[in-house]
Scaffold this active site. Structure first.
Site, PDB file in Angstrom:
ATOM      1  N   TYR A   1     -47.897 -10.714  32.230  1.00  0.00           N
ATOM      2  CA  TYR A   1     -46.684 -10.368  31.492  1.00  0.00           C
ATOM      3  C   TYR A   1     -46.392  -8.916  31.846  1.00  0.00           C
ATOM      4  O   TYR A   1     -46.958  -7.990  31.272  1.00  0.00           O
ATOM      5  CB  TYR A   1     -46.887 -10.552  29.994  1.00  0.00           C
ATOM      6  CG  TYR A   1     -45.701 -10.157  29.150  1.00  0.00           C
ATOM      7  CD1 TYR A   1     -44.396 -10.387  29.580  1.00  0.00           C
ATOM      8  CD2 TYR A   1     -45.880  -9.554  27.909  1.00  0.00           C
ATOM      9  CE1 TYR A   1     -43.304 -10.032  28.803  1.00  0.00           C
ATOM     10  CE2 TYR A   1     -44.800  -9.200  27.120  1.00  0.00           C
ATOM     11  CZ  TYR A   1     -43.520  -9.441  27.570  1.00  0.00           C
ATOM     12  OH  TYR A   1     -42.429  -9.080  26.796  1.00  0.00           O
TER      13      TYR A   1
ATOM     14  N   ASP B   1     -44.095 -13.899  33.656  1.00  0.00           N
ATOM     15  CA  ASP B   1     -42.862 -13.143  33.442  1.00  0.00           C
ATOM     16  C   ASP B   1     -43.048 -11.817  34.180  1.00  0.00           C
ATOM     17  O   ASP B   1     -43.698 -10.910  33.679  1.00  0.00           O
ATOM     18  CB  ASP B   1     -42.649 -12.922  31.946  1.00  0.00           C
ATOM     19  CG  ASP B   1     -41.413 -12.079  31.638  1.00  0.00           C
ATOM     20  OD1 ASP B   1     -40.752 -11.617  32.588  1.00  0.00           O
ATOM     21  OD2 ASP B   1     -41.122 -11.869  30.444  1.00  0.00           O
TER      22      ASP B   1
ATOM     23  N   ASN C   1     -40.623  -9.822  35.052  1.00  0.00           N
ATOM     24  CA  ASN C   1     -39.616  -8.874  34.574  1.00  0.00           C
ATOM     25  C   ASN C   1     -38.844  -8.194  35.699  1.00  0.00           C
ATOM     26  O   ASN C   1     -38.561  -6.989  35.642  1.00  0.00           O
ATOM     27  CB  ASN C   1     -40.262  -7.836  33.654  1.00  0.00           C
ATOM     28  CG  ASN C   1     -39.922  -8.093  32.195  1.00  0.00           C
ATOM     29  OD1 ASN C   1     -38.788  -8.444  31.867  1.00  0.00           O
ATOM     30  ND2 ASN C   1     -40.894  -7.917  31.305  1.00  0.00           N
TER      31      ASN C   1
END
Length: 363
Positions: free
Chosen positions: A181, A221, A223
């Site tokens: 993450y 994720d 980002n």
């Protein structure tokens, strides 16, 4: 990315769930008599749940059905948002769920009951958690697969977890798997945003290069949306700003995840790490209906604005084995998102050649 949710409802069930812990993982292995070291996973699922507890309360049947249909060997979860074990003011155990208060015990029961139900009872669970209800990752591995090693740091030799529980690294006989993450870039040049993200990207590239002796699958994720094709409205995201702030470096301008600085660093990681973006490898054209993994709030200026920030990146040596890479949500009403603002993404690899021994896969 954040979304407002309903208040958590009180769970009235008193049934005690089966709790999956590191010790119980090891007990399962002893009882099965199968160490699973030689087995290689080939089907994977990643999902930013945006609070796994809320998903367990409100969306579990939908997610369970997807998992039962896809039957992944590994499930990578981001934004668990469950606090790590440890009392207030004490050091935390980032590999265990907090359960030292009535509220935390109740929440743990809800979540572990969900993870003990079919089909999740077939998986072992590893956690890397934040001190509070923030960030955190989980890794679910089918019990027939036995990782040689699990670590939780950008430094694979370190025993500690990353702050906020942002990484889980599993090593198998013939490949490695990373669930991350990645920190949000933020809107302003400050310690908790731009600087933190630059440090993360630097360390992540160093880790990828350290792990180059085996094929790698990196998911989660991440980002970042790498190219214009990876967002629904490139001009909107490129010029977005918060509270009128404009960073002094023009390459830091724009929507977090779509700044030129992040996109260039991501490209460097792909190039130097010899990684393939599995979804883009198979899907060359822009898909306005099913081509994005994150969707803005259906109400407000982000309605219909979408980004592809959830990935499977695989070593170039695995690219000929990519069978499919799919996003399981579509549309601006978030169909198939299972309650999150991110949809699940799956990857399937063809089995490795039986003629290739595990230690030859990295040559």
């Amino acid at each position: 990315m954040k979304r407002f949710f309903q208040p958590i409802q009180k769970d009235g069930s008193s049934k005690k769930p089966a709790l999956s812990t590191q010790a119980e993982n090891e007990e399962d292995e002893r009882e099965s008599g199968d160490d699973g070291h030689g087995k290689e996973p080939s089907k994977f699922l990643t999902w930013n749940a945006n609070s796994l507890l809320l998903r367990a309360k409100n969306n579990w049947p939908e997610f369970s059905k997807l998992v039962a249909t896809l039957d992944p060997d590994i499930i990578a979860i981001q934004e668990v948002r469950m606090p790590a074990a440890g009392s207030k003011g004490a050091s935390k155990n980032q590999g265990e769920l907090k359960d030292d208060t009535n509220a935390s015990r109740d929440e743990k029961k809800v979540l572990m009951r969900a993870l003990s139900s079919a089909p999740f009872g077939n998986y072992r669970v590893w956690w890397s958690l934040s001190d509070s209800k923030y960030a955190g990752t989980a890794l679910l591995v089918k019990k027939c697969f036995k990782p040689k090693k699990i670590s939780f740091s950008l430094d694979p030799a370190a025993k500690k977890h990353e702050p906020d529980g942002r990484l889980i690294l599993a090593e198998f006989e013939s490949l490695r798997f990373i669930n991350t993450y990645v920190p949000n870039n933020g809107w302003k040049e400050e310690e908790s945003s731009f600087i933190r993200r630059r440090k993360w990207d630097k360390k992540m590239l160093e880790l990828i290069l350290q792990l180059s002796d085996k094929p790698l699958i990196w998911c989660g994720d991440l980002n970042v949306s790498h190219e214009d094709i990876d967002v629904s409205h490139p001009e909107f995201f490129a010029t977005a700003k918060m509270n009128g702030y404009i960073p002094p470096n023009k390459e830091d301008c724009g929507q977090p995840g779509f700044t030129m600085s992040e996109r260039k660093r991501f490209g460097t990681m792909l190039r130097e790490g010899k990684l393939i973006d599995a979804y883009r490898f198979l899907h060359k054209e822009k898909d306005m209906e099913c081509g994005f993994s994150w969707s803005g709030n259906p109400v407000g200026k982000y309605r219909g604005k979408r980004m592809r920030i959830d990935y499977f990146l695989v070593s170039e040596k695995l690219k000929d084995r990519i069978v499919s890479c799919k996003m399981h949500g579509h549309g601006i009403e978030l169909e198939g998102f299972c309650g999150s603002d991110h949809c699940p993404v799956s990857l399937e690899l063809a089995p490795s050649s039986p003629d290739v021994k595990p230690n030859e896969a990295s040559n």
